[in-house]
Design a protein around this motif. Structure first.
Motif, PDB file in Angstrom:
ATOM      1  N   TRP A 238      12.560  19.725  74.783  1.00 13.88           N
ATOM      2  CA  TRP A 238      12.695  20.794  75.497  1.00 13.88           C
ATOM      3  C   TRP A 238      12.307  22.232  74.954  1.00 13.88           C
ATOM      4  O   TRP A 238      11.849  23.219  75.359  1.00 13.88           O
ATOM      5  CB  TRP A 238      14.025  21.044  76.412  1.00 13.88           C
TER       6      TRP A 238
ATOM      7  N   GLY B 157       9.092  24.199  74.952  1.00 10.19           N
ATOM      8  CA  GLY B 157       8.256  22.805  74.746  1.00 10.19           C
ATOM      9  C   GLY B 157       7.770  23.062  73.436  1.00 10.19           C
ATOM     10  O   GLY B 157       8.553  23.443  72.359  1.00 10.19           O
TER      11      GLY B 157
ATOM     12  N   TRP C 277      16.539  17.744  75.505  1.00 13.16           N
ATOM     13  CA  TRP C 277      16.314  17.681  76.786  1.00 13.16           C
ATOM     14  C   TRP C 277      17.038  18.926  77.547  1.00 13.16           C
ATOM     15  O   TRP C 277      17.215  19.184  78.612  1.00 13.16           O
ATOM     16  CB  TRP C 277      16.955  16.469  77.415  1.00 13.16           C
ATOM     17  N   GLY C 278      17.456  19.834  76.672  1.00 11.97           N
ATOM     18  CA  GLY C 278      17.995  21.232  77.247  1.00 11.97           C
ATOM     19  C   GLY C 278      19.441  20.906  77.482  1.00 11.97           C
ATOM     20  O   GLY C 278      20.130  19.906  77.294  1.00 11.97           O
TER      21      GLY C 278
ATOM     22  N   ASN D 265      19.817  21.939  82.904  1.00 11.62           N
ATOM     23  CA  ASN D 265      18.674  21.473  82.643  1.00 11.62           C
ATOM     24  C   ASN D 265      18.521  19.765  83.132  1.00 11.62           C
ATOM     25  O   ASN D 265      18.210  19.080  82.634  1.00 11.62           O
ATOM     26  CB  ASN D 265      18.095  21.603  81.561  1.00 11.62           C
TER      27      ASN D 265
ATOM     28  N   VAL E 183      15.729  17.652  83.536  1.00  5.79           N
ATOM     29  CA  VAL E 183      15.049  17.332  82.408  1.00  5.79           C
ATOM     30  C   VAL E 183      15.757  16.060  81.890  1.00  5.79           C
ATOM     31  O   VAL E 183      14.956  14.932  81.521  1.00  5.79           O
ATOM     32  CB  VAL E 183      15.001  18.261  81.545  1.00  5.79           C
TER      33      VAL E 183
END
Length: 423
Positions: A225, A230, A313-314, A319, A322
């Protein structure tokens, strides 16, 4: 109750290394570590085990429902271990990460995909992947074993993939072979399967190629993430859009594929099949992390990932989508039509463990967490109508002594699904 739990997860999700131990302890508390197993659970029987989270019934006001939610038999929060663990509970090897490991090279995180320096213009006799990933070297390291160096834009580095070729394979062959992609666990590398298991002996009589790619020290099997930016490292892109086409275009790897993995690699095998429909005919996970959004698990994962923290993954709360997009239990319906094998111990010391292992022993904690995630996955699969061959073998901690027999037990099913015949 849901708001209270999510608030804890959010706080931990944004924690820094300075509060690593408190975060870990909260994660352990929510995960149920330290709760004694019943006899039926020790036997790997059919009775549901407690899910993560406090003793609140699903369906009550504020409680989540659906895959990954606490089960009706959720346990009260247990007493915590009196000491912290000294190692990662999902550790599957030894040693240190490579100097160019994409997971530990923080300076590259979030950068746009690019080929490593001095590689872009270098000639190669091998066909490239669509994004420009290319093979920079092939070295024979065994009778039918080869190490392939891949310059990867998705990783911004050159990493290796190990291959086991079947009897009769030739570079100039006119046919292709079924393929098993094998993913290693955390704190390990592409050599893991041939170093730590008996995979060479297990596959020796099968007409199949085995591909064992680098998966990074963190073993996240995801495109990171990176605070919403990204970019590097992009492990899913590397494994799916670079490794697979490079194998197929250069080494006669066919399109009849299976994926297997252990620990975080088990998560990778399952979620790759879910996120890329039709890519794999069979998947097998050994003690995999198959329910990463279950209450308490995000806190635990953020803690043990240390400096990577929420980069993968945040934030577990803000998030959340995600995290759910990489949760095998949440996405279980996407496995319809795919053969699935799932195995796990329950974390209690088994025949290959120290019978006096402390409650905070890393291998014990790791497998107890994996056990609950695997049971959640199996129950969700049953509700979704997804067929799963499960092997909940009872006592056993998080280590290779249990994964080796599971590999031998499951491989005939893996091979059969992809048409890999015995020679």
């Amino acid at each position: 109750m849901k708001k209270r739990t999510d608030r804890k997860i959010a706080i931990i999700g944004t924690a820094t290394a300075a509060v690593l131990l408190p975060a870990l302890m909260v994660g352990l508390a929510q995960a149920g570590v330290g709760v004694p197993m019943t006899d039926s659970e020790n036997a790997g029987a059919s009775q549901p085990v407690p899910s993560f989270g406090p003793a609140t019934q699903p369906g009550a006001p504020g409680m989540p429902t659906g895959p990954g939610s606490p089960s009706p038999t959720a346990s009260p929060i247990p007493e915590l271990p009196s000491r912290p663990m000294s190692t990662d509970p999902f550790n599957t090897g030894s040693g240190e990460p490579a100097s160019n490991d994409p997971d530990t090279n923080a300076s590259s995180h979030g950068k746009k995909p690019h080929l490593p320096d001095k590689v872009a213009d270098a000639p190669s006799k091998y066909a490239k992947a669509n994004d420009g990933a290319k093979i920079t070297g092939v070295k024979k390291v065994g009778t039918r074993m080869y190490d392939v160096s891949i310059a990867s834009p998705a990783l911004g580095a050159t990493v290796k993939t190990r291959m086991l070729m079947p009897k009769g394979w030739k570079a100039g062959a006119k046919r292709s072979w079924p393929v098993v992609y094998a993913y290693h666990g955390g704190n390990n590398n592409y050599q893991s399967w041939t170093k730590d298991s008996q995979i060479e002996q297990v596959v020796d009589d099968y007409d199949a190629i085995v591909v064992m790619p680098e998966g990074g020290w963190q073993g996240s099997y995801s495109n990171w993430w990176n605070d919403g930016k990204g970019g590097i490292p992009m492990w899913e892109t590397f494994h799916i859009e670079e490794v697979i086409p490079l194998m197929e275009r250069n080494f006669h790897a066919g399109t009849s594929r299976a994926a297997i993995g252990l620990s975080s690699g088990g998560q990778g095998a399952i979620t790759y099949a879910q996120r890329n429909p039709g890519l794999f005919k069979y998947v097998a996970s050994y003690s995999g992390a198959l329910n990463i959004t279950a209450p308490g698990v995000p806190a635990f994962l953020v803690s043990i990932n240390k400096e990577a923290g929420t980069k993968i993954w945040g934030d577990p709360l803000t998030n959340r989508n995600v995290w759910r997009q990489h949760d095998a239990t949440v996405m279980v319906e996407k496995l319809k039509g795919v053969g699935v094998y799932v195995s796990c111990g329950n974390g209690e010391p088994g025949p290959h463990d120290n019978p006096n292992a402390a409650m905070w022993d890393a291998g014990r904690v790791g497998e107890r967490l994996a056990y609950r995630m695997n049971v959640n996955f199996i129950e969700a699969a049953e509700k979704a109508g997804v067929e799963v061959t499960d092997s909940l073998y009872g006592k056993g901690m998080h280590n290779w002594k249990y994964w080796r027999p599971e590999l031998a037990k499951s491989f005939p099913m893996v091979a059969g699904a992809i048409g890999a015949k015995k020679l």
